[in-house]
Design a protein around this motif. Structure first.
Motif, PDB file in Angstrom:
ATOM      1  N   PHE A  93     -48.971  30.345 -46.068  1.00  0.00           N
ATOM      2  CA  PHE A  93     -47.826  31.260 -46.075  1.00  0.00           C
ATOM      3  C   PHE A  93     -47.987  32.351 -45.022  1.00  0.00           C
ATOM      4  O   PHE A  93     -47.075  32.604 -44.227  1.00  0.00           O
ATOM      5  CB  PHE A  93     -47.638  31.892 -47.454  1.00  0.00           C
ATOM      6  N   LEU A  94     -49.155  33.004 -44.997  1.00  0.00           N
ATOM      7  CA  LEU A  94     -49.356  34.117 -44.072  1.00  0.00           C
ATOM      8  C   LEU A  94     -49.346  33.679 -42.614  1.00  0.00           C
ATOM      9  O   LEU A  94     -49.061  34.482 -41.726  1.00  0.00           O
ATOM     10  CB  LEU A  94     -50.655  34.850 -44.409  1.00  0.00           C
ATOM     11  N   SER A  95     -49.650  32.419 -42.348  1.00  0.00           N
ATOM     12  CA  SER A  95     -49.635  31.932 -40.972  1.00  0.00           C
ATOM     13  C   SER A  95     -48.302  31.288 -40.604  1.00  0.00           C
ATOM     14  O   SER A  95     -48.138  30.799 -39.497  1.00  0.00           O
ATOM     15  CB  SER A  95     -50.781  30.947 -40.752  1.00  0.00           C
ATOM     16  N   SER A  96     -47.343  31.316 -41.516  1.00  0.00           N
ATOM     17  CA  SER A  96     -46.043  30.698 -41.261  1.00  0.00           C
ATOM     18  C   SER A  96     -45.011  31.737 -40.840  1.00  0.00           C
ATOM     19  O   SER A  96     -45.223  32.945 -40.957  1.00  0.00           O
ATOM     20  CB  SER A  96     -45.547  29.967 -42.514  1.00  0.00           C
ATOM     21  N   ASP A  97     -43.878  31.243 -40.378  1.00  0.00           N
ATOM     22  CA  ASP A  97     -42.763  32.116 -40.021  1.00  0.00           C
ATOM     23  C   ASP A  97     -42.196  32.844 -41.243  1.00  0.00           C
ATOM     24  O   ASP A  97     -41.560  33.893 -41.095  1.00  0.00           O
ATOM     25  CB  ASP A  97     -41.654  31.312 -39.342  1.00  0.00           C
ATOM     26  N   LEU A  98     -42.425  32.313 -42.431  1.00  0.00           N
ATOM     27  CA  LEU A  98     -41.932  32.966 -43.645  1.00  0.00           C
ATOM     28  C   LEU A  98     -42.562  34.340 -43.860  1.00  0.00           C
ATOM     29  O   LEU A  98     -41.997  35.189 -44.539  1.00  0.00           O
ATOM     30  CB  LEU A  98     -42.197  32.079 -44.866  1.00  0.00           C
ATOM     31  N   ALA A  99     -43.732  34.554 -43.285  1.00  0.00           N
ATOM     32  CA  ALA A  99     -44.433  35.825 -43.439  1.00  0.00           C
ATOM     33  C   ALA A  99     -44.223  36.740 -42.235  1.00  0.00           C
ATOM     34  O   ALA A  99     -44.972  37.697 -42.046  1.00  0.00           O
ATOM     35  CB  ALA A  99     -45.918  35.566 -43.660  1.00  0.00           C
ATOM     36  N   ALA A 100     -43.203  36.475 -41.445  1.00  0.00           N
ATOM     37  CA  ALA A 100     -42.962  37.249 -40.229  1.00  0.00           C
ATOM     38  C   ALA A 100     -42.794  38.742 -40.509  1.00  0.00           C
ATOM     39  O   ALA A 100     -43.130  39.570 -39.669  1.00  0.00           O
ATOM     40  CB  ALA A 100     -41.741  36.704 -39.494  1.00  0.00           C
TER      41      ALA A 100
END
Length: 75
Positions: A49-56
């Motif tokens: 999650f933290l490395s995805s765009d969702l955590a931008a």
């Protein structure tokens, strides 16, 4: 061997060669979610999650992945 595992084994004093079950049984009263220790698959979803765009929009946050272990201020 990690510091937390060493501390956990140190709490099992009745047996010089405790098994994982012995260690878990010793810690069980202090762990609200009844999770003896976290495994990589427990931590991976947060890392993904933290490395995805969702955590931008996530900045300056901390995530305690303890399985409830710190709820009783236990180290």
């Amino acid at each position: 061997m990690g510091a937390r595992w060493s501390a956990l084994i140190g709490e099992v004093t009745a047996n010089e060669n405790p098994t994982e079950k012995d260690a878990y049984d010793t810690r069980a009263p202090y762990v609200p979610l009844k999770v003896a220790w976290l495994k990589p698959e427990d931590l991976a979803p947060v890392a993904v999650f933290l490395s995805s765009d969702l955590a931008a929009m996530v900045t300056g946050a901390t995530y305690d992945l303890t399985g409830g272990d710190n709820a009783n201020n236990q180290n």
